[in-house]
Write an enzyme that holds these catalytic residues in place. Structure first.
Site, PDB file in Angstrom:
ATOM      1  CG  ASP A  30      29.502  38.871  69.917  1.00 10.77           C
ATOM      2  OD1 ASP A  30      28.441  39.118  69.735  1.00 10.77           O
ATOM      3  OD2 ASP A  30      30.418  38.116  70.232  1.00 10.77           O
ATOM      4  CB  CYS A  34      35.582  30.577  70.253  1.00  5.23           C
ATOM      5  SG  CYS A  34      35.432  29.690  68.536  1.00  5.23           S
ATOM      6  CE  LYS A  77      26.922  32.413  66.257  1.00  2.00           C
ATOM      7  NZ  LYS A  77      27.733  31.091  66.382  1.00  2.00           N
ATOM      8  CG  HIS A 126      33.311  34.299  69.899  1.00  2.00           C
ATOM      9  ND1 HIS A 126      33.909  34.590  69.137  1.00  2.00           N
ATOM     10  CD2 HIS A 126      32.951  32.812  69.777  1.00  2.00           C
ATOM     11  CE1 HIS A 126      33.691  33.308  68.157  1.00  2.00           C
ATOM     12  NE2 HIS A 126      33.031  32.060  68.365  1.00  2.00           N
ATOM     13  CD  GLN A 161      25.588  32.393  70.976  1.00  2.00           C
ATOM     14  OE1 GLN A 161      23.969  32.153  71.375  1.00  2.00           O
ATOM     15  NE2 GLN A 161      26.126  31.724  70.316  1.00  2.00           N
TER      16      GLN A 161
HETATM   17  N1  PMP Z   1      30.102  36.331  69.257  1.00  2.00           N
HETATM   18  C1  PMP Z   1      29.890  35.474  69.602  1.00  2.00           C
HETATM   19  C2  PMP Z   1      29.356  35.467  71.099  1.00  2.00           C
HETATM   20  C3  PMP Z   1      29.736  33.572  69.092  1.00  2.00           C
HETATM   21  O1  PMP Z   1      28.715  32.794  70.307  1.00  2.00           O
HETATM   22  C4  PMP Z   1      29.763  33.945  67.811  1.00  2.00           C
HETATM   23  C5  PMP Z   1      29.984  32.402  67.308  1.00  2.00           C
HETATM   24  N2  PMP Z   1      29.984  31.204  67.881  1.00  2.00           N
HETATM   25  C6  PMP Z   1      30.565  34.686  67.505  1.00  2.00           C
HETATM   26  C7  PMP Z   1      30.988  35.920  68.167  1.00  2.00           C
HETATM   27  C8  PMP Z   1      31.281  34.657  65.699  1.00  2.00           C
HETATM   28  O2  PMP Z   1      30.298  34.183  65.117  1.00  2.00           O
HETATM   29  P1  PMP Z   1      30.525  33.708  63.759  1.00  2.00           P
HETATM   30  O3  PMP Z   1      31.757  32.391  63.801  1.00  2.00           O
HETATM   31  O4  PMP Z   1      29.298  33.641  63.017  1.00  2.00           O
HETATM   32  O5  PMP Z   1      31.429  35.001  62.924  1.00  2.00           O
END
Ligand code: PMP
Length: 407
Positions: A200, A364, A226, A123, A203
């Site tokens: 990270d 993203c 999430k 991401h 997910q």
């Molecule tokens: N890493 C991953 C794999 C994600 O899916 C996301 C959110 N889509 C993020 C980081 C960023 O999370 P946040 O927007 O809650 O900071």
């Protein structure tokens, strides 16, 4: 035990509404999950009964708010099996947790010519902070390649490792494809060259059992929203010895032991990293989300979601023009796809007209999309409250949209 999905759905007020005259089918869970009533009530209760600033007050409300806030920290510790609750830092989310590590650990321990390894699956929030750090320090960012299924090439990762590697920062489960990375193997290999590892977990934490002691990761970042919890709140787990060696993140109240105009001494972990008044209400309400997951059991949640994913694959695989993106062996419940010659956004809008909420675009993960030579995908991501009947409606919608195009 089999989960009673009807009963679980009854706990989520938002699910019971119509969108464009159709019952809402919410398949955008990888972006954010819905919140059970218990989380919403905990927020209301806090503001109606306990609102107070924490840690410093001498009065009953401050005492109560502090206790509830720290109870959540203990619940998070238990949720990921950290050794002690001092290793749990509250942040705004995964993004802030990763940036915290980049700006403290990174600035102190990563220098010119040092290397940071990430993967093609990342991401943007696990790419950009490292690029910024590399630019500042003259460090080098290396990227693990993937195969057509969306799985990292482990041998290629091993080739990238060297004594120059200071950090491996890798997604546990991909938001765009669902791929679950073999993180235990990655961590063990990284430790052999003396690198630290950040996972990270944005997910993975809602689907997989997490045991940070068994994984032996040095850091783990994830977001409450999430995990059936509130927005604007996240967690950074770090091993005590690593957190203690790091300089503070933001300066201000709460993160200090003593301040004089000449010199400031910093507080112990976790407070050293929690400057200012934190997101008290959301931290307190997050406990209700963690309790919700704990009561259902992660293994049961995962089994239900796996069944939904397998059913979706089964129903969609023969639709003419359906192109799955990300077919890893080991996946969380994310179905990314395209329909031949259609823009993902158009597919998303046509599904929305049927009451089906999906996400479209690059998620993203632009470099990952580039790897597949596509602009984006349509992503349906499933949570514990989704049903087989909803999957059937998704498949029917996709089949109709694909037919329109094939006419
Ligand atoms: N890493 C991953 C794999 C994600 O899916 C996301 C959110 N889509 C993020 C980081 C960023 O999370 P946040 O927007 O809650 O900071």
């Amino acid at each position: 035990m089999n989960l009673n999905i009807d009963q679980i759905r009854g706990l989520f007020p938002v699910l019971h509404q119509e969108v464009h005259g159709k019952p809402l089918i919410y398949f955008d869970n990888a972006a954010t999950t819905q919140k059970p009533k218990a989380v919403i009530e905990a927020l209301v209760n806090y503001y109606e009964l306990d609102n107070s600033n924490i840690h410093r007050g001498a009065h009953a409300l401050a005492d109560r708010a502090t206790r509830y806030y720290e109870n959540t920290r203990e619940s998070v510790r238990d949720f990921i099996n950290a050794k002690e609750s001092a290793e749990i830092i509250f942040t705004k989310g995964t993004t802030e947790s990763i940036n915290l590590v980049a700006l403290t650990f990174g600035r102190k321990f990563i220098g010119k010519g040092d290397e940071i390894i990430i993967s093609t699956l990342e991401h943007h929030s696990n790419i950009v902070p490292w690029q910024m750090l590399c630019e500042e320090k003259g460090a080098i960012l290396k990227v693990i390649p993937i195969n057509e299924a969306g799985e990292i090439l482990f041998e290629e990762f091993e080739k990238l490792l060297s004594p120059k590697t200071k950090l491996v920062s890798i997604v546990h489960a991909s938001n765009a494809l669902g791929t679950i990375n073999p993180v235990k193997k990655i961590i063990d290999a990284a430790h052999l060259v003396g690198a630290k590892v950040l996972l990270d977990g944005a997910q993975s934490t809602s689907h997989l059992e997490i045991d940070v002691q068994d994984l032996d990761c040095d850091f783990m970042a994830f977001s409450a929203h999430k995990l059936y919890g509130p927005t604007g709140l996240g967690v950074l787990f770090g091993k005590r010895e690593v957190l203690e060696a790091m300089p503070p993140f933001l300066g201000g109240g709460e993160m200090i032991k003593e301040v004089t105009f000449e010199k400031t001494t910093y507080n112990d972990i976790p407070f050293k990293f929690e400057a200012g008044t934190p997101n008290i209400a959301d931290v307190i309400a997050f406990k209700a989300a963690l309790d919700f997951i704990k009561n259902l059991k992660k293994s049961e949640i995962k089994a239900h979601e796996d069944e939904l994913l397998a059913y979706a694959n089964e129903l969609m695989k023969d639709i003419k023009g359906f192109i799955p993106v990300g077919t890893a062996q080991d996946k969380v419940s994310v179905l990314s796809f395209n329909i031949n010659q259609m823009h993902p956004f158009d597919v998303g809008q046509m599904l929305d007209a049927r009451g089906i909420a999906v996400r479209t675009g690059h998620h993203c993960t632009q470099p990952l999309m580039k790897r597949f030579g596509i602009e984006g995908t349509v992503r349906a991501s499933f949570a514990v409250y989704n049903t087989k009947s909803e999957i059937e409606q998704l498949a029917e919608g996709v089949a109709r949209i694909a037919r329109l195009k094939n006419k």
